[in-house]
Design a protein around this motif. Sequence first.
Motif, PDB file in Angstrom:
ATOM      1  N   SER A 278       0.850  -1.193   0.000  1.00 20.79           N
ATOM      2  CA  SER A 278       0.000   0.000   0.000  1.00 20.79           C
ATOM      3  C   SER A 278       0.885   1.243   0.000  1.00 20.79           C
ATOM      4  O   SER A 278       1.921   1.262   0.658  1.00 20.79           O
ATOM      5  CB  SER A 278      -0.883   0.012   1.250  1.00 20.79           C
ATOM      6  N   PRO A 279       0.474   2.304  -0.708  1.00 12.60           N
ATOM      7  CA  PRO A 279       1.279   3.528  -0.724  1.00 12.60           C
ATOM      8  C   PRO A 279       1.067   4.430   0.494  1.00 12.60           C
ATOM      9  O   PRO A 279       1.615   5.527   0.563  1.00 12.60           O
ATOM     10  CB  PRO A 279       0.814   4.228  -2.001  1.00 12.60           C
ATOM     11  N   GLU A 280       0.291   3.971   1.470  1.00  6.82           N
ATOM     12  CA  GLU A 280      -0.019   4.829   2.616  1.00  6.82           C
ATOM     13  C   GLU A 280       1.234   5.156   3.424  1.00  6.82           C
ATOM     14  O   GLU A 280       2.056   4.276   3.699  1.00  6.82           O
ATOM     15  CB  GLU A 280      -1.056   4.168   3.512  1.00  6.82           C
ATOM     16  N   LEU A 281       1.344   6.436   3.807  1.00  6.91           N
ATOM     17  CA  LEU A 281       2.485   6.888   4.595  1.00  6.91           C
ATOM     18  C   LEU A 281       2.150   8.195   5.290  1.00  6.91           C
ATOM     19  O   LEU A 281       1.218   8.888   4.902  1.00  6.91           O
ATOM     20  CB  LEU A 281       3.722   7.064   3.709  1.00  6.91           C
ATOM     21  N   VAL A 282       2.928   8.499   6.327  1.00  5.05           N
ATOM     22  CA  VAL A 282       2.811   9.771   7.042  1.00  5.05           C
ATOM     23  C   VAL A 282       4.217  10.326   7.202  1.00  5.05           C
ATOM     24  O   VAL A 282       5.097   9.662   7.753  1.00  5.05           O
ATOM     25  CB  VAL A 282       2.151   9.597   8.436  1.00  5.05           C
ATOM     26  N   ALA A 283       4.430  11.541   6.694  1.00  2.00           N
ATOM     27  CA  ALA A 283       5.747  12.184   6.741  1.00  2.00           C
ATOM     28  C   ALA A 283       5.607  13.571   7.359  1.00  2.00           C
ATOM     29  O   ALA A 283       4.543  14.189   7.293  1.00  2.00           O
ATOM     30  CB  ALA A 283       6.331  12.286   5.330  1.00  2.00           C
ATOM     31  N   LEU A 284       6.698  14.050   7.941  1.00  2.00           N
ATOM     32  CA  LEU A 284       6.699  15.330   8.647  1.00  2.00           C
ATOM     33  C   LEU A 284       7.988  16.069   8.350  1.00  2.00           C
ATOM     34  O   LEU A 284       9.074  15.463   8.349  1.00  2.00           O
ATOM     35  CB  LEU A 284       6.585  15.066  10.153  1.00  2.00           C
ATOM     36  N   SER A 285       7.895  17.355   8.118  1.00  6.97           N
ATOM     37  CA  SER A 285       9.094  18.162   7.889  1.00  6.97           C
ATOM     38  C   SER A 285       9.965  18.159   9.144  1.00  6.97           C
ATOM     39  O   SER A 285       9.489  17.893  10.250  1.00  6.97           O
ATOM     40  CB  SER A 285       8.714  19.597   7.520  1.00  6.97           C
ATOM     41  N   LEU A 286      11.247  18.437   8.972  1.00  6.36           N
ATOM     42  CA  LEU A 286      12.170  18.415  10.111  1.00  6.36           C
ATOM     43  C   LEU A 286      11.763  19.376  11.216  1.00  6.36           C
ATOM     44  O   LEU A 286      11.989  19.104  12.392  1.00  6.36           O
ATOM     45  CB  LEU A 286      13.598  18.722   9.653  1.00  6.36           C
ATOM     46  N   ASP A 287      11.171  20.508  10.844  1.00  2.00           N
ATOM     47  CA  ASP A 287      10.760  21.475  11.875  1.00  2.00           C
ATOM     48  C   ASP A 287       9.423  21.108  12.530  1.00  2.00           C
ATOM     49  O   ASP A 287       8.950  21.803  13.429  1.00  2.00           O
ATOM     50  CB  ASP A 287      10.722  22.890  11.308  1.00  2.00           C
ATOM     51  N   GLY A 288       8.791  20.020  12.063  1.00  2.00           N
ATOM     52  CA  GLY A 288       7.545  19.564  12.664  1.00  2.00           C
ATOM     53  C   GLY A 288       6.324  20.376  12.309  1.00  2.00           C
ATOM     54  O   GLY A 288       5.265  20.206  12.902  1.00  2.00           O
ATOM     55  N   ARG A 289       6.437  21.241  11.311  1.00  2.00           N
ATOM     56  CA  ARG A 289       5.327  22.135  10.990  1.00  2.00           C
ATOM     57  C   ARG A 289       4.471  21.684   9.827  1.00  2.00           C
ATOM     58  O   ARG A 289       3.336  22.122   9.683  1.00  2.00           O
ATOM     59  CB  ARG A 289       5.869  23.540  10.720  1.00  2.00           C
ATOM     60  N   ARG A 290       4.991  20.817   8.941  1.00  2.00           N
ATOM     61  CA  ARG A 290       4.251  20.398   7.760  1.00  2.00           C
ATOM     62  C   ARG A 290       4.163  18.873   7.706  1.00  2.00           C
ATOM     63  O   ARG A 290       5.180  18.197   7.645  1.00  2.00           O
ATOM     64  CB  ARG A 290       4.903  20.946   6.501  1.00  2.00           C
ATOM     65  N   LEU A 291       2.946  18.380   7.723  1.00  2.00           N
ATOM     66  CA  LEU A 291       2.702  16.951   7.655  1.00  2.00           C
ATOM     67  C   LEU A 291       2.111  16.635   6.286  1.00  2.00           C
ATOM     68  O   LEU A 291       1.206  17.328   5.823  1.00  2.00           O
ATOM     69  CB  LEU A 291       1.710  16.548   8.746  1.00  2.00           C
ATOM     70  N   LEU A 292       2.626  15.611   5.640  1.00  2.00           N
ATOM     71  CA  LEU A 292       2.079  15.117   4.387  1.00  2.00           C
ATOM     72  C   LEU A 292       1.804  13.635   4.555  1.00  2.00           C
ATOM     73  O   LEU A 292       2.628  12.919   5.122  1.00  2.00           O
ATOM     74  CB  LEU A 292       3.068  15.311   3.227  1.00  2.00           C
ATOM     75  N   ALA A 293       0.672  13.205   4.054  1.00  2.00           N
ATOM     76  CA  ALA A 293       0.301  11.794   4.183  1.00  2.00           C
ATOM     77  C   ALA A 293      -0.383  11.321   2.920  1.00  2.00           C
ATOM     78  O   ALA A 293      -0.958  12.117   2.172  1.00  2.00           O
ATOM     79  CB  ALA A 293      -0.629  11.620   5.379  1.00  2.00           C
ATOM     80  N   VAL A 294      -0.312  10.025   2.705  1.00  2.00           N
ATOM     81  CA  VAL A 294      -1.087   9.368   1.660  1.00  2.00           C
ATOM     82  C   VAL A 294      -1.970   8.351   2.364  1.00  2.00           C
ATOM     83  O   VAL A 294      -1.484   7.553   3.174  1.00  2.00           O
ATOM     84  CB  VAL A 294      -0.186   8.642   0.640  1.00  2.00           C
TER      85      VAL A 294
END
Length: 115
Positions: A84-100
Amino acid sequence: MTAVYAATGIDVKPTERVPNSPPDSKERLGDRWQAVAVEAKLMDTSKEFHIIPPGGGGTSVGWVRVMDVSSEPLPSRVASVTGSPELVALSLDGRRLLAVTEEDDEYWIVIRTFD
């Protein structure tokens, strides 16, 4: 778990929707992911960010700092390992979250910004 709920809660609205039925849906998802990740500034100039390890048990591990040196889109690489392509990622500064996430008949790319 806050990040997971920010990406999967019932009030979440996707930034991008990619139908998952066409044969090229994973390629489309990868293309959109790459564009959204750049636009949202997920990675810094060193191409580093945090990710919750995809698949079972990732939340118990927590955030892992990674450097993305591959030209293949991240959702495709995750899908090749987990199915599955599902994922949760976060910028190093913790301010931007991107997920699938995978929702019914489409993939969602979700962006959340934290102050």
